[in-house]
Design an enzyme around this catalytic site. Structure first.
Site, short mmCIF file in Angstrom:
data_model
loop_
_atom_site.label_atom_id
_atom_site.label_comp_id
_atom_site.label_asym_id
_atom_site.label_seq_id
_atom_site.Cartn_x
_atom_site.Cartn_y
_atom_site.Cartn_z
N HIS A 15 0.72 -0.99 -0.20
CA HIS A 15 -0.03 -0.55 -0.38
C HIS A 15 1.01 1.24 0.14
CE1 HIS A 15 -0.36 0.80 5.01
NE2 HIS A 15 1.02 0.58 4.00
N CYS A 34 5.38 5.44 5.09
CA CYS A 34 3.81 4.51 4.33
C CYS A 34 3.39 5.62 3.49
CB CYS A 34 2.48 4.16 5.35
SG CYS A 34 2.72 2.93 6.23
N HIS A 40 4.96 -0.60 -0.31
CA HIS A 40 5.72 -0.69 0.49
C HIS A 40 4.44 -2.23 1.41
CE1 HIS A 40 4.19 2.44 2.69
NE2 HIS A 40 3.63 1.11 4.03
N HIS A 42 3.23 -4.86 3.77
CA HIS A 42 2.55 -5.03 5.41
C HIS A 42 2.72 -6.99 5.22
CE1 HIS A 42 3.45 -1.83 7.02
NE2 HIS A 42 2.50 -0.77 6.13
N ASP A 80 -4.44 -10.90 -0.60
CA ASP A 80 -3.77 -11.20 -0.45
C ASP A 80 -2.43 -11.15 -2.21
OD1 ASP A 80 -1.68 -13.28 1.15
OD2 ASP A 80 -2.02 -14.92 -0.09
N HIS A 81 -1.52 -10.27 -1.37
CA HIS A 81 -0.27 -10.18 -2.39
C HIS A 81 -0.83 -9.05 -3.44
CE1 HIS A 81 1.81 -13.37 -1.01
NE2 HIS A 81 2.10 -13.73 -1.94
N GLU A 125 -1.52 -4.83 11.45
CA GLU A 125 -0.58 -4.50 10.32
C GLU A 125 0.87 -4.70 11.04
OE1 GLU A 125 -0.89 -0.25 7.84
OE2 GLU A 125 0.33 0.20 8.98
NI NI Z 1 2.50 1.07 5.76
#
Ligand code: NI
Length: 136
Positions: A15, A34, A40, A42, A80-81, A125
């Site tokens: 995200h 972020c 990047h 999580h 996911d992914h 997260e």
């Molecule tokens: Ni983040």
């Protein structure tokens, strides 16, 4: 007598947090790492709590195989992914903070569960940052 059954799940996703109405320096100041324009990832850990009563014929509050399937279809298969900003429609215009992700997950699961259940979403997260949302 009311109990809560929990099912854990997991997804990895990328995200970027930003407000399109702000310039880069303000986004950087508010969202820090972020807000990296290159995104990047999580490792999100999800705990889904379903509150209800035990059904006398089965001894189940909810069939966990069915709950597992709902979480897979509504959350894991869709998140996911994925790049949340670019690939998940709910976040095209909604900042994918852990708060907003928890609310989106709650809404998606709520729509698939019998109205007799109460639903709690706990979303991590990072191992130390998490939110709990009960729909209130
Ligand atoms: Ni983040």
């Amino acid at each position: 007598m009311s109990l809560t059954v929990y099912r854990k799940a997991h997804f990895n996703a990328a995200h970027r947090l930003y407000n399109k109405d702000w310039d880069d320096s303000r986004n950087q100041a508010v969202f820090g790492k972020c807000s990296n324009p290159n995104y990047h990832g999580h490792n999100y850990e999800l705990e889904v709590g379903v509150t209800g009563t035990i059904h006398p014929e089965t001894g189940f509050l909810i069939n966990l195989d069915e709950l597992k399937k709902i979480i897979k279809e509504e959350v894991e298969d869709q998140f996911d992914h994925k790049n949340l900003n670019l690939e998940v429609p709910e976040f095209r215009t909604l900042n994918p903070t852990v708060e907003n992700i928890a609310v989106v997950i709650w809404n998606k699961l709520r729509a698939k569960l019998d109205t007799s259940y109460d639903l709690t979403i706990k979303l991590y997260e990072t191992p130390r940052n998490f939110v709990i949302y009960t729909g209130e």
